[in-house]
Write a protein that holds these residues in place. Structure first.
Motif, PDB file in Angstrom:
ATOM      1  N   ARG A 198       0.812  -1.220   0.000  1.00 46.39           N
ATOM      2  CA  ARG A 198       0.000   0.000   0.000  1.00 46.39           C
ATOM      3  C   ARG A 198       0.844   1.269   0.000  1.00 46.39           C
ATOM      4  NH1 ARG A 198      -5.172  -1.198   4.029  1.00 46.39           N
ATOM      5  NH2 ARG A 198      -5.943  -3.032   2.910  1.00 46.39           N
ATOM      6  N   LEU A 199       2.122   1.144  -0.238  1.00 48.56           N
ATOM      7  CA  LEU A 199       2.986   2.318  -0.270  1.00 48.56           C
ATOM      8  C   LEU A 199       2.582   3.227  -1.434  1.00 48.56           C
ATOM      9  CD1 LEU A 199       6.517   0.827   0.477  1.00 48.56           C
ATOM     10  CD2 LEU A 199       5.021   2.095   2.036  1.00 48.56           C
ATOM     11  N   ARG A 200       2.602   4.542  -1.173  1.00 50.48           N
ATOM     12  CA  ARG A 200       2.228   5.492  -2.218  1.00 50.48           C
ATOM     13  C   ARG A 200       3.228   5.511  -3.354  1.00 50.48           C
ATOM     14  NH1 ARG A 200       0.201  10.775   1.336  1.00 50.48           N
ATOM     15  NH2 ARG A 200      -1.535   9.689   2.412  1.00 50.48           N
ATOM     16  N   ALA A 201       4.456   5.056  -3.069  1.00 54.33           N
ATOM     17  CA  ALA A 201       5.474   5.056  -4.126  1.00 54.33           C
ATOM     18  C   ALA A 201       5.190   4.006  -5.193  1.00 54.33           C
ATOM     19  CB  ALA A 201       6.853   4.814  -3.511  1.00 54.33           C
ATOM     20  N   ILE A 202       4.348   3.039  -4.867  1.00 52.55           N
ATOM     21  CA  ILE A 202       4.040   1.984  -5.832  1.00 52.55           C
ATOM     22  C   ILE A 202       2.932   2.478  -6.759  1.00 52.55           C
ATOM     23  CG2 ILE A 202       3.179  -0.371  -6.115  1.00 52.55           C
ATOM     24  CD1 ILE A 202       4.333  -1.037  -3.410  1.00 52.55           C
ATOM     25  N   PRO A 203       3.155   2.452  -8.069  1.00 55.43           N
ATOM     26  CA  PRO A 203       2.109   2.873  -9.012  1.00 55.43           C
ATOM     27  C   PRO A 203       0.840   2.043  -8.819  1.00 55.43           C
ATOM     28  CG  PRO A 203       4.213   2.608 -10.125  1.00 55.43           C
ATOM     29  CD  PRO A 203       4.390   2.054  -8.749  1.00 55.43           C
ATOM     30  N   ALA A 204      -0.286   2.666  -9.052  1.00 48.21           N
ATOM     31  CA  ALA A 204      -1.566   1.986  -8.864  1.00 48.21           C
ATOM     32  C   ALA A 204      -1.661   0.723  -9.702  1.00 48.21           C
ATOM     33  CB  ALA A 204      -2.713   2.940  -9.205  1.00 48.21           C
ATOM     34  N   ALA A 205      -1.069   0.750 -10.898  1.00 47.14           N
ATOM     35  CA  ALA A 205      -1.144  -0.411 -11.785  1.00 47.14           C
ATOM     36  C   ALA A 205      -0.390  -1.614 -11.233  1.00 47.14           C
ATOM     37  CB  ALA A 205      -0.594  -0.042 -13.165  1.00 47.14           C
ATOM     38  N   LEU A 206       0.557  -1.370 -10.303  1.00 42.86           N
ATOM     39  CA  LEU A 206       1.378  -2.462  -9.778  1.00 42.86           C
ATOM     40  C   LEU A 206       0.954  -2.904  -8.372  1.00 42.86           C
ATOM     41  CD1 LEU A 206       4.943  -1.284 -10.884  1.00 42.86           C
ATOM     42  CD2 LEU A 206       3.428  -2.935 -12.006  1.00 42.86           C
ATOM     43  N   ARG A 207      -0.062  -2.254  -7.852  1.00 43.77           N
ATOM     44  CA  ARG A 207      -0.414  -2.569  -6.469  1.00 43.77           C
ATOM     45  C   ARG A 207      -1.001  -3.971  -6.316  1.00 43.77           C
ATOM     46  NH1 ARG A 207      -2.484   3.108  -3.702  1.00 43.77           N
ATOM     47  NH2 ARG A 207      -0.467   4.168  -3.942  1.00 43.77           N
ATOM     48  N   LYS A 208      -1.735  -4.416  -7.320  1.00 44.73           N
ATOM     49  CA  LYS A 208      -2.242  -5.790  -7.245  1.00 44.73           C
ATOM     50  C   LYS A 208      -1.089  -6.785  -7.233  1.00 44.73           C
ATOM     51  CE  LYS A 208      -6.873  -5.315  -9.206  1.00 44.73           C
ATOM     52  NZ  LYS A 208      -7.797  -5.791 -10.272  1.00 44.73           N
ATOM     53  N   ALA A 209      -0.077  -6.527  -8.055  1.00 48.39           N
ATOM     54  CA  ALA A 209       1.088  -7.415  -8.078  1.00 48.39           C
ATOM     55  C   ALA A 209       1.832  -7.354  -6.751  1.00 48.39           C
ATOM     56  CB  ALA A 209       2.018  -7.034  -9.230  1.00 48.39           C
ATOM     57  N   ALA A 210       1.920  -6.139  -6.162  1.00 52.45           N
ATOM     58  CA  ALA A 210       2.591  -6.005  -4.873  1.00 52.45           C
ATOM     59  C   ALA A 210       1.836  -6.750  -3.786  1.00 52.45           C
ATOM     60  CB  ALA A 210       2.721  -4.530  -4.512  1.00 52.45           C
ATOM     61  N   THR A 211       0.510  -6.653  -3.826  1.00 51.33           N
ATOM     62  CA  THR A 211      -0.306  -7.381  -2.847  1.00 51.33           C
ATOM     63  C   THR A 211      -0.115  -8.886  -3.002  1.00 51.33           C
ATOM     64  OG1 THR A 211      -1.953  -5.616  -2.813  1.00 51.33           O
ATOM     65  CG2 THR A 211      -2.646  -7.781  -2.038  1.00 51.33           C
ATOM     66  N   ALA A 212      -0.122  -9.358  -4.239  1.00 52.31           N
ATOM     67  CA  ALA A 212       0.093 -10.788  -4.479  1.00 52.31           C
ATOM     68  C   ALA A 212       1.467 -11.220  -3.980  1.00 52.31           C
ATOM     69  CB  ALA A 212      -0.057 -11.089  -5.968  1.00 52.31           C
ATOM     70  N   GLY A 213       2.458 -10.364  -4.168  1.00 55.44           N
ATOM     71  CA  GLY A 213       3.800 -10.694  -3.701  1.00 55.44           C
ATOM     72  C   GLY A 213       3.865 -10.833  -2.189  1.00 55.44           C
ATOM     73  N   VAL A 214       3.192  -9.932  -1.465  1.00 54.09           N
ATOM     74  CA  VAL A 214       3.185 -10.017  -0.001  1.00 54.09           C
ATOM     75  C   VAL A 214       2.450 -11.273   0.454  1.00 54.09           C
ATOM     76  CG1 VAL A 214       2.394  -8.898   2.116  1.00 54.09           C
ATOM     77  CG2 VAL A 214       3.382  -7.525   0.274  1.00 54.09           C
ATOM     78  N   VAL A 215       1.357 -11.588  -0.215  1.00 56.98           N
ATOM     79  CA  VAL A 215       0.596 -12.800   0.134  1.00 56.98           C
ATOM     80  C   VAL A 215       1.458 -14.043  -0.066  1.00 56.98           C
ATOM     81  CG1 VAL A 215      -1.342 -14.256  -0.532  1.00 56.98           C
ATOM     82  CG2 VAL A 215      -1.667 -11.796  -0.292  1.00 56.98           C
ATOM     83  N   ILE A 216       2.126 -14.133  -1.200  1.00 62.87           N
ATOM     84  CA  ILE A 216       2.959 -15.302  -1.482  1.00 62.87           C
ATOM     85  C   ILE A 216       4.107 -15.398  -0.486  1.00 62.87           C
ATOM     86  CG2 ILE A 216       4.545 -16.298  -3.172  1.00 62.87           C
ATOM     87  CD1 ILE A 216       2.724 -15.139  -5.361  1.00 62.87           C
ATOM     88  N   LEU A 217       4.730 -14.284  -0.192  1.00 58.26           N
ATOM     89  CA  LEU A 217       5.826 -14.271   0.776  1.00 58.26           C
ATOM     90  C   LEU A 217       5.340 -14.745   2.149  1.00 58.26           C
ATOM     91  CD1 LEU A 217       8.797 -13.498   1.317  1.00 58.26           C
ATOM     92  CD2 LEU A 217       7.993 -11.188   1.860  1.00 58.26           C
ATOM     93  N   THR A 218       4.155 -14.279   2.544  1.00 59.18           N
ATOM     94  CA  THR A 218       3.597 -14.676   3.838  1.00 59.18           C
ATOM     95  C   THR A 218       3.284 -16.165   3.872  1.00 59.18           C
ATOM     96  OG1 THR A 218       2.643 -12.473   4.122  1.00 59.18           O
ATOM     97  CG2 THR A 218       1.721 -14.243   5.456  1.00 59.18           C
ATOM     98  N   LEU A 219       2.688 -16.686   2.803  1.00 59.85           N
ATOM     99  CA  LEU A 219       2.361 -18.112   2.747  1.00 59.85           C
ATOM    100  C   LEU A 219       3.613 -18.975   2.774  1.00 59.85           C
ATOM    101  CD1 LEU A 219      -0.537 -18.112   0.118  1.00 59.85           C
ATOM    102  CD2 LEU A 219      -0.724 -18.345   2.598  1.00 59.85           C
ATOM    103  N   LEU A 220       4.647 -18.561   2.072  1.00 60.61           N
ATOM    104  CA  LEU A 220       5.897 -19.332   2.083  1.00 60.61           C
ATOM    105  C   LEU A 220       6.539 -19.317   3.470  1.00 60.61           C
ATOM    106  CD1 LEU A 220       7.531 -18.309  -1.318  1.00 60.61           C
ATOM    107  CD2 LEU A 220       6.593 -20.543  -0.693  1.00 60.61           C
ATOM    108  N   ALA A 221       6.527 -18.164   4.111  1.00 59.67           N
ATOM    109  CA  ALA A 221       7.137 -18.071   5.436  1.00 59.67           C
ATOM    110  C   ALA A 221       6.433 -18.978   6.431  1.00 59.67           C
ATOM    111  CB  ALA A 221       7.102 -16.627   5.922  1.00 59.67           C
ATOM    112  N   GLY A 222       5.103 -19.009   6.364  1.00 61.90           N
ATOM    113  CA  GLY A 222       4.358 -19.811   7.324  1.00 61.90           C
ATOM    114  C   GLY A 222       4.203 -21.261   6.946  1.00 61.90           C
ATOM    115  N   GLY A 223       4.224 -21.569   5.649  1.00 61.58           N
ATOM    116  CA  GLY A 223       3.871 -22.917   5.230  1.00 61.58           C
ATOM    117  C   GLY A 223       4.963 -23.756   4.613  1.00 61.58           C
ATOM    118  N   LEU A 224       6.135 -23.184   4.342  1.00 63.77           N
ATOM    119  CA  LEU A 224       7.164 -23.952   3.640  1.00 63.77           C
ATOM    120  C   LEU A 224       7.664 -25.126   4.479  1.00 63.77           C
ATOM    121  CD1 LEU A 224       8.856 -24.200   1.095  1.00 63.77           C
ATOM    122  CD2 LEU A 224      10.538 -22.643   2.109  1.00 63.77           C
ATOM    123  N   GLY A 225       7.844 -24.917   5.773  1.00 64.81           N
ATOM    124  CA  GLY A 225       8.342 -25.982   6.628  1.00 64.81           C
ATOM    125  C   GLY A 225       7.397 -27.161   6.701  1.00 64.81           C
ATOM    126  N   THR A 226       6.120 -26.893   7.003  1.00 63.82           N
ATOM    127  CA  THR A 226       5.158 -27.987   7.098  1.00 63.82           C
ATOM    128  C   THR A 226       4.944 -28.667   5.758  1.00 63.82           C
ATOM    129  OG1 THR A 226       2.944 -28.583   7.840  1.00 63.82           O
ATOM    130  CG2 THR A 226       3.172 -26.438   6.790  1.00 63.82           C
TER     131      THR A 226
END
Length: 709
Positions: free
Chosen positions: A498-526
């Motif tokens: 949600r940083l203002r520096a990120i263009p609006a067109a890329l915010r969906k990609a940024a959100t997807a990136g944070v989601v994927i990073l979060t899922l990997l951090a929590g779920g990669l071990g199991t």
């Protein structure tokens, strides 16, 4: 939970926010109302286009994980495999869960878990796959039902996260690829939670009664363990159902009636059937289903008294129960250590940390710290919500399930095995899906964002700890998990998407990136531990999750290799043989090997028993020794003394009557437990009488006595 979180400006709302967790959001007003769209809404409801493909991918991926190379497991636990085989041959054996088609004695559990694989074997022919494929499909069904349950409460994203978390729990992959009763038990429990969730929505007494009936079926699968979720389900309905307190109480009585009808009808059938018309109830001393329920499989498991002690009441140090010196060593270490001295195959030392210890930790605790954090946070954030809040009801349901079940498993002093933890997996997964998605939606409110970041970081660190218990397996993975956890926590706290520096067109990609990073951090071990579990076959009575080199709950303990269906070794001598027997083992050698499943195959003995035309080709001490012989020969073999050679069946008089009628071909010395040397009841008397009246002969390396011509 979302009703108390603030809008995007970070301030608390002056009133409740509009609900964002509806499983079927309203259709957009600018969507053309064509006949095709109307048909789509009728069939699937108004939901994003990604929902159905994602759900299908979840189920297909789970099916591939649980079905891949399933035949390599062979007969898995031969004790249950023989009972399933018996059920394919004889309807009485199917109904009562007999270990053999001659209906001498049952398994030491209710029979419901045997019914579906036995019916499948009757249709397509008995084989390892006809037995194991239904178990795997139960796993797929459990994941699907969990998805549907969370989807109703918090939307499809929560359902997908919960379903994926369950599918990728190591103990779930273990048990849904195995033939212990826990697969069907887990499916029944998730189904009951789904029905209760439906009941809470509109105070539907019919849904609640159906949930009670399913819990009754869970009782017929694994007795009192099926009741552990009842407090959580009952509390959720009593708290949140949108009807008066009086009617809520009446509806709960209806649910209790559902339990009683299903469970009680079978108990009555068993108890009222003449003993001469059914098999003996293994695990009891009085041939009673009720004694088994409240004794060996009930309070004895919790208190560690009598039959509920690891090894049975005949004495922890006896050769009959624990395989000689190993049993004595286990008994010596058992004093004051939760019933078995911290032995990993019996759950380790009892206490609040048991679920995180070396026995249970790698089975189910990968997401457990996160689930507990999310449960507490969810209850706090929803403290001001209406009594009928669906989110709070779900927290009570799944939280009650988790706390009660984990509490019982943690402090019970009797027999408890690490794979029991599969009953915890749905609750852990549900809380992760529910809490994780709700906090993500409210992440603009900094306390929610902080809790979510802490949860992800704690999960990644705990995953690294669990991975470190087997330092030889993928050592770089635990470092990667911690790094991912730190990055994900930072991304969440800083709201990078949600940083203002990120263009609006890329915010969906940024959100997807944070989601994927979060899922990997929590779920990669199991996920890694689950894939390692599914990649190898398991056998014996106490399978464990993890890679090949990880020992029974101890991750790499010396002197043990995991059962792979190829005759792996075990130096413990504890009951059950613990993965030592090959899935197609043909029977015992002289003296056995200290525990059922520990015997090596004897081709000569199998060939001899095949020549017998008696009702039972043989009788041998210990149920798994008998089961191994049944699977190898296709004949009926009596398990003298039941599971560990200690049940008082058959008595000497009963045995003599069988011999007089020519119903038993051979007495086989040794066996998994007891053998010629002991056992309570009539075991030692039978052995002594046979030795005094019949001529011994050696077949391969096994001593046998011919009883019938």
């Amino acid at each position: 939970m979302t009703a108390t979180l603030s809008p995007a400006d970070g301030t608390r709302p002056s009133g409740p926010l509009p609900r964002t967790d509806s499983p079927m959001p309203a259709a957009s007003s600018d969507t053309p109302d064509t006949s095709a769209s109307r048909r789509r809404r009728l069939l699937f409801g108004d939901q994003p286009r990604w929902v159905r493909p994602s759900a299908a991918l979840l189920l297909i991926g789970t099916a591939v994980l649980y079905l891949w190379n399933l035949a390599a497991t062979g007969y898995g636990n031969t004790f249950y495999a023989a009972a399933i085989q018996a059920g394919t041959k004889d309807w009485t054996a199917l109904l009562f869960g007999s270990l053999d088609a001659g209906n001498a004695i049952t398994v030491d559990k209710p029979p419901a878990a045997l019914w579906i694989p036995a019916l499948a074997g009757r249709i397509v022919g008995f084989s390892p796959l006809s037995m194991l494929v239904p178990q795997a499909l139960m796993g797929v069904a459990a994941v699907g039902l969990l998805y549907l349950t969370l989807k109703r409460v918090s939307g499809p994203a929560a359902g997908l996260l919960a379903g994926g978390a369950l599918a990728l729990t190591p103990v779930a992959a273990l048990m849904f690829r195995f033939n212990n009763p826990d697969a069907m038990l887990t499916l029944c429990l998730v189904f009951a939670a789904y029905l209760t969730t439906r009941a809470i929505e509109k105070a539907g007494w019919g849904w609640l009664a159906a949930a009670g009936a399913v819990i009754g079926l869970a009782f017929l699968t694994k007795m009192l363990q099926g009741f552990l979720i009842v407090p959580g389900l009952g509390l959720a309905y009593l708290w949140a159902a949108p009807v008066s307190l009086r009617r809520r109480l009446l509806h709960l009585l209806g649910a209790a009636a559902g339990i009683l009808v299903v469970a009680g009808s079978y108990v009555a059938l068993f108890q009222l059937t003449p003993a001469s018309a059914r098999p003996y109830m293994a695990g009891s001393t009085t041939n009673s289903f009720l004694e088994l329920t409240f004794g060996y499989n009930g309070l004895g498991r919790i208190t560690g008294s009598g039959e509920g002690r690891p090894g049975g009441s005949a004495g922890l140090g006896g050769a009959t129960d624990l395989g000689g010196a190993a049993g004595a060593a286990g008994a010596a270490g058992g004093a004051g250590a939760g019933g078995f001295g911290g032995n990993a195959s019996f759950g380790g030392a009892a206490g609040i940390a048991r679920m995180f210890g070396t026995s249970f930790g790698g089975e189910v605790s990968w997401l457990l710290p996160g689930a507990l954090i999310l449960l507490l946070a969810g209850l706090w954030f929803t403290r001001r919500e209406a009594r009928t809040s669906a989110t709070r009801a779900a927290l009570l349901l799944w939280g009650g399930w988790l706390v009660v079940t984990a509490g019982i498993f943690s402090f019970m002093s009797g027999i408890v095995h690490p794979y029991y933890a599969v009953a915890l997996a749905p609750a852990v997964a549900a809380l992760v899906g529910l809490g994780g998605v709700q906090l993500w939606r409210g992440r603009s409110f900094w306390p929610a964002r902080l809790v979510l970041a802490v949860t992800v970081l704690a999960t990644s660190i705990w995953s690294a700890v669990l991975l470190g218990r087997d330092p030889s397996w993928l050592p770089g993975l635990r470092v990667a998990v911690v790094i991912l956890g730190v990055l994900a926590a930072a991304a969440l706290m800083l709201q990078l998407d949600r940083l203002r520096a990120i263009p609006a067109a890329l915010r969906k990609a940024a959100t997807a990136g944070v989601v994927i990073l979060t899922l990997l951090a929590g779920g990669l071990g199991t996920a890694a531990w689950t894939f390692a579990t599914a990649a190898q076959p398991h056998s014996g009575s106490i399978p464990t999750a993890g890679p090949t080199g990880s020992a029974m709950g101890g991750f790499g303990a010396a002197g043990r290799t995991r059962g792979t269906g190829t005759g792996s070794t075990d130096g413990t001598g504890f009951p059950g043989g613990q993965d030592t027997a090959a899935p197609n083992a043909a029977g015992p050698t002289a003296g056995g090997a200290g525990g059922p499943g520990g015997a090596t195959a004897s081709t000569e003995l199998a060939a001899l028993l095949k020549t017998s035309t008696a009702k039972w080709s043989g009788i041998v001490s210990g149920a798994t020794s008998a089961a191994d012989l049944e699977l190898a020969t296709g004949t009926n073999v009596i398990a003298l003394g039941g599971w560990n050679g200690g049940d008082p069946y058959p008595t000497l008089a009963q045995f003599q009557a069988m011999v007089d009628r020519g119903e038993i071909g051979y007495f086989i010395a040794g066996g998994g437990m007891g053998g010629m040397g002991g056992g309570r009841g009539g075991n030692s008397e039978v052995a002594a009488w046979v030795a005094a009246n019949y001529q011994a002969q050696t077949v391969g390396s096994t001593t046998v006595y011919k009883l019938a011509g």
